[in-house]
Design an enzyme around this catalytic site. Sequence first.
Site, PDB file in Angstrom:
ATOM      1  N   GLU A  66       0.818  -1.217   0.000  1.00 49.02           N
ATOM      2  CA  GLU A  66       0.000   0.000   0.000  1.00 49.02           C
ATOM      3  C   GLU A  66       0.852   1.267   0.000  1.00 49.02           C
ATOM      4  OE1 GLU A  66      -3.025  -0.023   2.984  1.00 49.02           O
ATOM      5  OE2 GLU A  66      -3.712  -2.044   2.465  1.00 49.02           O
ATOM      6  N   ASP A  67       2.156   1.129   0.245  1.00 47.97           N
ATOM      7  CA  ASP A  67       3.067   2.274   0.192  1.00 47.97           C
ATOM      8  C   ASP A  67       3.692   2.438  -1.188  1.00 47.97           C
ATOM      9  OD1 ASP A  67       2.600   2.788   2.884  1.00 47.97           O
ATOM     10  OD2 ASP A  67       4.237   1.471   3.527  1.00 47.97           O
TER      11      ASP A  67
END
Length: 251
Positions: A66-67
């Site tokens: 998700e980063d």
Amino acid sequence: MVRTHHPDADLSPLQHAYNEAAIWHAGQTRHSGDPFITHCVAVAAIVADIGMPPAVVCAALLHDIEDTPCPPGRITERFGQTTVDLISAVRTTRLDEIPPSALKLGNAPKPLQPTREEAVLAIRLADRLHNMRTITFVPPTRQHRVARETLELVTPLAKAAGLTDVGRELHDLSSAVLRPATSTLAMTPPLLTVLTLLLPATQRARWREEWHAELRTLTTRGARTRFTARILLSAPRLTLTLRHPIRGRRW
């Protein structure tokens, strides 16, 4: 490592998860300068060693996805909603919300089929363990904050879950940050750094940080000297292995 605990498991999703993580973490680096994917692989390896099934190891490989610029829905499409939900839980679950009484990782029958809480904890513990092994590359203030949290919250959870070795290493690494050994062998860290020059350039930072992290847990001159001697004796074989790797990744 997965085969050791789950001999009949389909391991193909692990290669897909590694490839996906490598794509989206490309260009990202850690504080040490290593490619970020090395952290994903290290976390997955620890999770596999704990005995987690392939689905949890996949989530470990993808736990920081998700980063990255990975489009929403891509991981769901390729790995399913269960994996996405586990990754989300890893990022959002507070460790102090996990009841120690619900954790039986170290004493569970094999092959291990973990509960949701146990899978989340396994990935969080592995993530913290690798971060503690490489903590020398972050600012001192953050080192102390993370080490104190690890000692007071994370280590007891590892021990409550029956993961004695993980708990012991977390304790030793945290203590080394908070209470640095006064009896040290001044030449040892530089010598370990020199030994990494034998390794391929792309591997030096990784091994330097791991060797130095382990060295920091040793509180006596004799223990540090023996550790350095062991690394000195094993360095030629490690160098040969890294320079001539076996083709294909074995999980």
